[in-house]
Design a protein around this motif. Structure first.
Motif, PDB file in Angstrom:
ATOM      1  N   ILE A 103       4.263 -51.397   9.535  1.00 18.71           N
ATOM      2  CA  ILE A 103       2.966 -51.444   8.524  1.00 18.71           C
ATOM      3  C   ILE A 103       2.577 -52.737   8.326  1.00 18.71           C
TER       4      ILE A 103
ATOM      5  N   VAL B 256      -1.190 -53.851   9.466  1.00 13.72           N
ATOM      6  CA  VAL B 256      -2.441 -54.681   8.492  1.00 13.72           C
ATOM      7  C   VAL B 256      -2.824 -55.989   9.201  1.00 13.72           C
TER       8      VAL B 256
ATOM      9  N   GLN C 186      -8.636 -54.250   1.299  1.00 13.96           N
ATOM     10  CA  GLN C 186      -7.458 -54.028   0.765  1.00 13.96           C
ATOM     11  C   GLN C 186      -7.638 -52.375   0.495  1.00 13.96           C
TER      12      GLN C 186
ATOM     13  N   PHE D  10      -7.259 -50.016   3.646  1.00  9.32           N
ATOM     14  CA  PHE D  10      -5.961 -50.057   4.141  1.00  9.32           C
ATOM     15  C   PHE D  10      -5.079 -49.046   3.082  1.00  9.32           C
ATOM     16  N   ALA D  11      -5.420 -49.042   1.972  1.00  8.93           N
ATOM     17  CA  ALA D  11      -4.730 -48.150   1.021  1.00  8.93           C
ATOM     18  C   ALA D  11      -4.992 -46.806   1.121  1.00  8.93           C
TER      19      ALA D  11
ATOM     20  N   PHE E  36      -3.361 -45.552   4.437  1.00  3.59           N
ATOM     21  CA  PHE E  36      -1.915 -45.316   4.338  1.00  3.59           C
ATOM     22  C   PHE E  36      -1.621 -43.972   3.339  1.00  3.59           C
ATOM     23  N   ARG E  37      -2.557 -43.770   2.441  1.00  4.19           N
ATOM     24  CA  ARG E  37      -2.455 -42.558   1.779  1.00  4.19           C
ATOM     25  C   ARG E  37      -2.597 -41.309   2.400  1.00  4.19           C
TER      26      ARG E  37
ATOM     27  N   HIS F 135       0.217 -39.495   6.694  1.00  5.42           N
ATOM     28  CA  HIS F 135       1.015 -38.493   6.951  1.00  5.42           C
ATOM     29  C   HIS F 135       0.174 -37.271   7.695  1.00  5.42           C
TER      30      HIS F 135
ATOM     31  N   THR G 194      -2.389 -56.861   0.465  1.00  7.85           N
ATOM     32  CA  THR G 194      -2.761 -55.652   0.967  1.00  7.85           C
ATOM     33  C   THR G 194      -1.642 -55.045   1.821  1.00  7.85           C
ATOM     34  N   ILE G 195      -0.733 -55.736   2.377  1.00  9.99           N
ATOM     35  CA  ILE G 195       0.610 -54.927   3.006  1.00  9.99           C
ATOM     36  C   ILE G 195       1.336 -54.417   1.921  1.00  9.99           C
TER      37      ILE G 195
ATOM     38  N   VAL H 259       0.197 -53.238  -0.855  1.00  7.77           N
ATOM     39  CA  VAL H 259      -0.267 -51.985  -1.452  1.00  7.77           C
ATOM     40  C   VAL H 259      -0.505 -50.858  -0.454  1.00  7.77           C
ATOM     41  N   SER H 260      -0.493 -51.259   0.968  1.00  2.00           N
ATOM     42  CA  SER H 260      -0.467 -50.119   1.900  1.00  2.00           C
ATOM     43  C   SER H 260       0.863 -49.419   1.736  1.00  2.00           C
ATOM     44  N   LYS H 261       2.061 -50.549   1.802  1.00  2.00           N
ATOM     45  CA  LYS H 261       3.276 -49.840   1.732  1.00  2.00           C
ATOM     46  C   LYS H 261       3.648 -48.890   0.382  1.00  2.00           C
TER      47      LYS H 261
ATOM     48  N   ALA I 185       1.165 -47.316  -1.000  1.00  2.12           N
ATOM     49  CA  ALA I 185       0.260 -46.205  -0.883  1.00  2.12           C
ATOM     50  C   ALA I 185       1.010 -45.100  -0.130  1.00  2.12           C
ATOM     51  N   PHE I 186       1.638 -45.630   1.035  1.00  7.97           N
ATOM     52  CA  PHE I 186       2.211 -44.755   1.975  1.00  7.97           C
ATOM     53  C   PHE I 186       3.441 -44.104   1.249  1.00  7.97           C
TER      54      PHE I 186
ATOM     55  N   GLU J 119       2.378 -41.444  -1.332  1.00  8.31           N
ATOM     56  CA  GLU J 119       1.863 -40.318  -0.843  1.00  8.31           C
ATOM     57  C   GLU J 119       3.301 -39.428  -0.195  1.00  8.31           C
ATOM     58  N   GLU J 120       4.098 -40.126   0.430  1.00  4.78           N
ATOM     59  CA  GLU J 120       5.066 -39.617   1.069  1.00  4.78           C
ATOM     60  C   GLU J 120       6.043 -38.641   0.180  1.00  4.78           C
TER      61      GLU J 120
ATOM     62  N   GLN K 262       5.114 -35.567  -0.627  1.00  9.03           N
ATOM     63  CA  GLN K 262       5.057 -34.600   0.494  1.00  9.03           C
ATOM     64  C   GLN K 262       6.393 -33.826   0.983  1.00  9.03           C
TER      65      GLN K 262
ATOM     66  N   PHE L 112      -4.515 -28.964  -2.608  1.00  8.91           N
ATOM     67  CA  PHE L 112      -3.757 -30.441  -2.280  1.00  8.91           C
ATOM     68  C   PHE L 112      -3.733 -30.277  -0.577  1.00  8.91           C
TER      69      PHE L 112
ATOM     70  N   THR M 122      -5.194 -29.398   3.032  1.00  7.39           N
ATOM     71  CA  THR M 122      -6.366 -29.130   4.064  1.00  7.39           C
ATOM     72  C   THR M 122      -6.708 -27.863   4.275  1.00  7.39           C
TER      73      THR M 122
ATOM     74  N   ARG N 260      -7.559 -27.077   7.047  1.00  6.48           N
ATOM     75  CA  ARG N 260      -7.050 -27.030   8.574  1.00  6.48           C
ATOM     76  C   ARG N 260      -5.537 -26.594   8.347  1.00  6.48           C
TER      77      ARG N 260
ATOM     78  N   ARG O  82     -10.309 -28.170  15.012  1.00  2.00           N
ATOM     79  CA  ARG O  82     -11.043 -29.544  15.015  1.00  2.00           C
ATOM     80  C   ARG O  82     -12.269 -29.649  14.150  1.00  2.00           C
TER      81      ARG O  82
END
Lengths: 172, 244
Positions: free
Chosen positions: A19, A23, A49, A52-53, A56-57, A60, B19-20, B22-24, B26-27, B30-31, B34, B112, B114, B116, B231
């Motif tokens: 990750i 980034v 920012q 990227f958020a 990553f959301r 999956h 940002t890194i 926040v990205s982690k 967010a991931f 969300e995970e 799931q 929740f 998609t 698809r 698609r």
């Protein structure tokens, strides 16, 4: 299989290092892209920012068909779109103090930015991606969801307008 | 001239670090939501499917088994199989088309999952059940010594595949938004197929490579239609919004 494929696979498995690499790889590109759309440099960082958020959301669900950068451009483009709704003149003091531009000269830099500002929105989007971000025409078509001939037409039209705005004889 | 557009940005390291982070976050957030596995998701979607259509399909195949067991000539078996293929698909039509017929796409798009994922799950379920039913049908028909694999492929699977192609092509079409029209096309196809197989001269004129090519083409086109539908599922939404 491109370089991003393995990186994305590792990210989808929750690899922190992947990750971070991702980034770091795309942060400058997306920030530059946002900066070309948004005048406020502070807001540019926020948008980068948020890009990227959002990426990553939805990681999956993400399916890697081509370049991850294209998907980031789509997200960033959507985020920047709200900004287009509030057009305002670019104050001189807000011209890129940060991020720093390494152009030929300040005057020319300002000219290019002003010319870009005066382009119609659809041409500006293509111009930023093609000239500044150096994205291929085919990929621009995918990012913007338009046909390749239309991309080519817009680039041609943008060149003509920029030539007029910048007072150049030949834009090539 | 390229230099004119070339400029670099100086990125603030603290912003990159943020940002890194926040990205982690967010991931991971969300995970954590799931939690449903693929099988669980299929089970969830299965609950929304009316099972009576599968029952009808099963009954149809049972009836066909009875008919071909009592039929006297190969010609009759061929005719029965040729008509069963399209009818077998038509029976599941209301369930496949349910989402479009009820204008449920817009609602499902806000859920929740998609659109698809939902369609992929539903089609997977239809495929599994149909495969099970047809395997059982073929086994019984073989035990009755009335249907060979070749006949099953050319007389049943080919019209079945083409009917599926019509169904999916119209389902994923931007222009056609009518189940009745789609059904009509299937009925027309069934009629055309019947005329073909009932004409013994024409039927015998079709060589083995031609049958194989037709079968391969139908399988390929069905695969393509499904792939395209998965698609381009977003474009279906643009056809007929509820608010117009």
């Amino acid at each position: 299989m491109d370089g991003d494929f393995l990186l994305l696979h590792r990210m989808q498995n929750g690899d922190d290092q992947a990750i971070e690499s991702f980034v770091r790889k795309y942060y400058p590109k997306i920030m530059r892209y946002c900066h070309l759309h948004i005048k406020d440099s502070g807001f540019t960082e926020d948008l980068t920012q948020e890009t990227f958020a959002r990426f990553f959301r939805t990681l999956h669900q993400y399916q890697h068909y081509g370049k991850a950068a294209n998907y980031l451009y789509v997200i960033a483009g959507n985020l920047c779109r709200d900004y287009y709704r509030k057009p305002e003149e670019l104050p001189m003091e807000e011209l890129p103090e940060h991020p720093v531009c390494l152009m030929e000269s300040l005057d020319l830099r300002m000219d290019v930015h002003m010319a870009l500002e005066h382009l119609p929105q659809e041409l500006r989007e293509v111009t930023i991606l093609y000239f500044f971000q150096e994205v291929r025409q085919k990929e621009i078509a995918r990012i913007l969801g338009i046909s390749l001939p239309l991309v080519k037409y817009r680039i041609k039209r943008a060149k003509e307008l920029l030539t007029i705005y910048l007072g150049k004889e030949n834009f090539e | 001239m390229k230099a004119l557009f070339r400029f670099d940005v100086i990125c603030d390291e603290s912003k990159i670090q943020k940002t890194i982070a926040v990205s982690k976050e967010a991931f991971l957030s969300e995970e954590s939501e799931q939690t449903v596995s693929h099988i669980e998701f299929l089970y969830q979607q299965c609950k929304f499917i009316k099972k009576r259509w599968w029952l009808m399909q099963g009954l149809l195949l049972a009836f066909v088994c009875f008919l071909i067991n009592n039929s006297e000539t190969d010609f009759t078996v061929r005719r029965i199989l040729g008509l069963t293929g399209p009818l077998f698909v038509i029976l599941i039509y209301p369930e496949i088309w349910k989402n479009r017929s009820y204008d449920a796409l817009e609602i499902e798009c806000t859920t929740f999952y998609t659109l698809r994922s939902i369609y992929a799950a539903r089609l997977t379920l239809f495929a599994w059940v149909d495969m099970a039913l047809l395997s059982a049908f073929y086994t019984v028909a073989t035990l009755l010594s009335r249907v060979t694999l070749w006949e099953m492929l050319t007389q049943f699977m080919l019209p079945f595949n083409v009917t599926c192609c019509i169904c999916f092509r119209t389902l994923y079409s931007k222009r056609i938004n009518s189940q009745a029209l789609s059904l009509l096309l299937c009925v027309l196809w069934a009629g055309a197929w019947s005329v073909l197989v009932l004409n013994d001269a024409v039927f015998r004129a079709i060589s083995v490579p031609a049958w194989v090519s037709l079968l391969a083409a139908s399988v390929f086109f069905m695969g393509y239609t499904l792939y395209r539908g998965q698609r381009k599922w977003q474009t279906i939404m643009e056809v007929k919004p509820l608010w117009i």
